[in-house]
Design an enzyme around this catalytic site. Structure first.
Site, PDB file in Angstrom:
ATOM      1  N   GLY A  83       0.669  -1.164   0.180  1.00 31.66           N
ATOM      2  CA  GLY A  83      -0.078   0.207  -0.062  1.00 31.66           C
ATOM      3  C   GLY A  83       0.840   1.255   0.064  1.00 31.66           C
ATOM      4  O   GLY A  83       0.241   2.250   0.347  1.00 31.66           O
TER       5      GLY A  83
ATOM      6  N   THR B 278       1.931   3.220  -2.578  1.00 28.06           N
ATOM      7  CA  THR B 278       1.461   4.020  -3.664  1.00 28.06           C
ATOM      8  C   THR B 278       0.400   4.381  -3.131  1.00 28.06           C
ATOM      9  O   THR B 278      -0.087   5.765  -3.187  1.00 28.06           O
ATOM     10  CB  THR B 278       1.596   3.078  -5.026  1.00 28.06           C
TER      11      THR B 278
ATOM     12  N   GLU C 123       0.680 -36.199   1.327  1.00 33.56           N
ATOM     13  CA  GLU C 123       0.081 -34.976   1.752  1.00 33.56           C
ATOM     14  C   GLU C 123      -0.514 -35.414   3.056  1.00 33.56           C
ATOM     15  O   GLU C 123      -0.422 -34.699   4.017  1.00 33.56           O
ATOM     16  CB  GLU C 123      -1.096 -34.461   0.750  1.00 33.56           C
TER      17      GLU C 123
ATOM     18  N   HIS D 100       2.113 -35.022   5.793  1.00 33.47           N
ATOM     19  CA  HIS D 100       2.183 -33.583   6.239  1.00 33.47           C
ATOM     20  C   HIS D 100       1.088 -33.206   7.180  1.00 33.47           C
ATOM     21  O   HIS D 100       1.170 -32.507   8.184  1.00 33.47           O
ATOM     22  CB  HIS D 100       2.107 -32.720   5.173  1.00 33.47           C
TER      23      HIS D 100
ATOM     24  N   ASP E 172      10.154 -30.194  -0.232  1.00 34.87           N
ATOM     25  CA  ASP E 172      10.192 -30.121   1.090  1.00 34.87           C
ATOM     26  C   ASP E 172      11.519 -30.339   1.890  1.00 34.87           C
ATOM     27  O   ASP E 172      11.773 -29.937   2.863  1.00 34.87           O
ATOM     28  CB  ASP E 172       9.344 -31.573   1.466  1.00 34.87           C
TER      29      ASP E 172
END
Length: 499
Positions: free
Chosen positions: A115, A117, A337, A340, A411
């Site tokens: 943010g 600008t 997955e 994980h 990983d």
């Protein structure tokens, strides 16, 4: 006088040649060509001089927008500091009473999309000041060869604009100032040095002109690249860090960007803010926009929570891909997955938002973790837990397939990076060290020892969750996604059975 003689002589010569019977057609054609070329040259040269301090549109003057500081979510400290600097332009009597020297420059620094600008645009509205803007890219594109002159005329333009509008102050905004304000190391082109020197001279000369008083506001993502002469007090007096938003700020930004959107009753913006740790304001705006696009695709009258979930995945991971994996590969990805997810939940309960097999970007599947709280300092215990989460995918493949796959490469890179952080932060057996004076083999040996120890801990943990693997694997293969709540429910059931 010369022009009058020329205008009188040329017609006389033409009449004389006609009287002698000479064909003047070729002469007239040649003269017309010369006149046209001369006229174009003069016009082009005039434009170059007139446009010396101007952009392609003709001027750096920027029309004020309706953006105010209240339209910028979060960044309360940064907004307060910038408003204070702008108040010096508004309340001159008060600062004179305290003997305060007005600020000459304000430097906004921070990551992209936070943010900077937007704050400069809000500054234009906050004060009744002439406002001109330029970017580093414009300086490179337009000012090559005459950079110093262009800087002079940029400051001249804002003064003229202020006088024209009856204003007693002006603001210059330069975005990406690192393009022209980079460190001078003797290797740069001399032109860049001249441009920077002129900018320094103009900033030093601001106090000589009480009316209009000029404030230079600049933005950069790379403060470390700026020349020290530019950063010293008396030039950029105030350095304002515009950081990535914290959780309350993210919730505020999401509220601002969903104000004009039809939200469903199940939408919880606090939950979205919690799941977007590390997102910039620009990314949060993109999340809101993408959620609306997903709702439109579904022909839904309202934007639901599931649309925000999809939008977060898209901004974080990229768009869904058309890659179709074989059944065996899907099962392997699911096992990976789930490893994980299990370790993540065991190390930090409630951290898994969802597990999915939907390919996005380069990932065939992924676990989206849900940070419970924003965290910026990490202990060795926390880092080891995160390393175990990274290693869990490969360990899962070892348990169920007897070996690893190339899907664990990223990983391992993350795990090694965190192990190195442990060593560099003085939390390993090597103690507090200077990396420049420690043998690389010793560091590698310590990192290897940390990884191997955590690999074994991860194996022990995952071997106890066979029932969770089998249940969740079937859900993933059937629907390609399992929510965090559904996954935690199965873990809780397993804990009750064990108890």
């Amino acid at each position: 006088m010369g022009k009058e003689i020329l205008y009188g002589t040329v017609p006389a010569v033409i009449i004389f040649l006609l009287f002698l019977g000479v064909n003047v057609g070729p002469f007239l054609l040649f003269a017309a060509i010369l006149f046209t070329a001369y006229f174009l040259f003069i016009k082009q040269g005039g434009n170059m001089q007139i446009g010396a301090g101007k952009s392609k549109s003709g001027s750096h003057a920027v029309k004020k927008t309706n953006i105010s500081f209240s339209d910028i979510g979060g960044q309360e400290r940064a907004k307060k500091e910038l408003r204070e600097a702008l108040d010096f332009l508004l309340h001159k009597e008060a600062i004179e009473q305290y003997g305060i020297r007005p600020l000459k420059g304000v430097l906004l620094t921070g990551p992209p999309g936070t943010g900077k600008t937007l704050m400069a645009k809000a500054a234009a509205n906050y004060t009744n000041s002439a406002f001109v803007a330029a970017s580093g890219a414009q300086f490179v594109e337009m000012y090559v060869g005459v950079g110093a002159q262009r800087v002079r005329e940029l400051f001249k333009e804002v003064k003229q604009l202020a006088e024209k509008n009856g204003q007693d102050s002006g603001i210059i905004f330069i975005d990406e100032i690192d393009v022209i304000g980079g460190k001078r190391d003797g290797q740069q082109q001399r032109e860049y040095d001249q441009t920077l020197n002129q900018l320094l001279t103009e900033m030093d000369g601001m106090t000589t002109s009480e009316k209009p008083r000029i404030l230079l506001v600049a933005a950069t993502n790379r403060k470390d690249m700026l020349d020290s002469a530019l950063l010293r007090p008396g030039r950029f007096d105030r350095h304002i860090q515009v950081d990535l938003p914290d959780k309350p700020a993210r919730a505020q930004i999401l509220t601002l960007h969903t104000d004009n959107k039809p939200l469903g009753l199940d939408v919880n913006l606090d939950k979205v803010a919690q799941e977007t740790f590390g997102f910039s304001g620009a990314q949060l705006e993109s999340v809101c926009n993408e959620a609306a696009i997903y709702a439109m695709r579904d022909e839904s009258e309202q934007i639901m929570q599931r649309h925000f979930s999809l939008a977060i995945d898209k901004v974080m991971m990229g768009e869904m891909t058309d890659r179709e994996a074989s059944k065996d590969e899907k099962e392997r990805v699911a096992i990976h997955e789930l490893g994980h997810a299990i370790v993540s939940e065991r190390m930090r309960p409630g951290s898994v938002s969802q597990v999915t097999l939907t390919p996005r970007g380069q990932a065939l599947g992924y676990v989206r973790q849900n940070p419970m709280d924003d965290q910026y300092l990490y202990t060795r215990e926390y880092m080891e837990g995160q390393i175990m989460v990274c290693l869990a995918g490969a360990v899962s493949e070892e348990i169920y397939y007897g070996g690893r796959s190339t899907g664990s490469k990223n990983d391992f890179e993350q795990a090694l990076h965190m192990a190195q952080e442990i060593v560099q932060s003085g939390m390993s057996k090597l103690g507090i060290i200077n990396m420049n004076y420690v043998d690389k083999a010793s560091v590698h040996q310590e990192v290897h020892a940390i990884i191997e120890q955590l690999l074994e801990k991860t194996r022990v943990m995952l071997r106890e969750h066979d029932a969770v693997y089998r249940y969740s694997l079937q859900v993933l293969l059937d629907s390609e996604v399992i929510s965090g709540d559904q996954f935690r429910e199965k873990l809780s059931e397993m804990d009750m059975v064990v108890a």
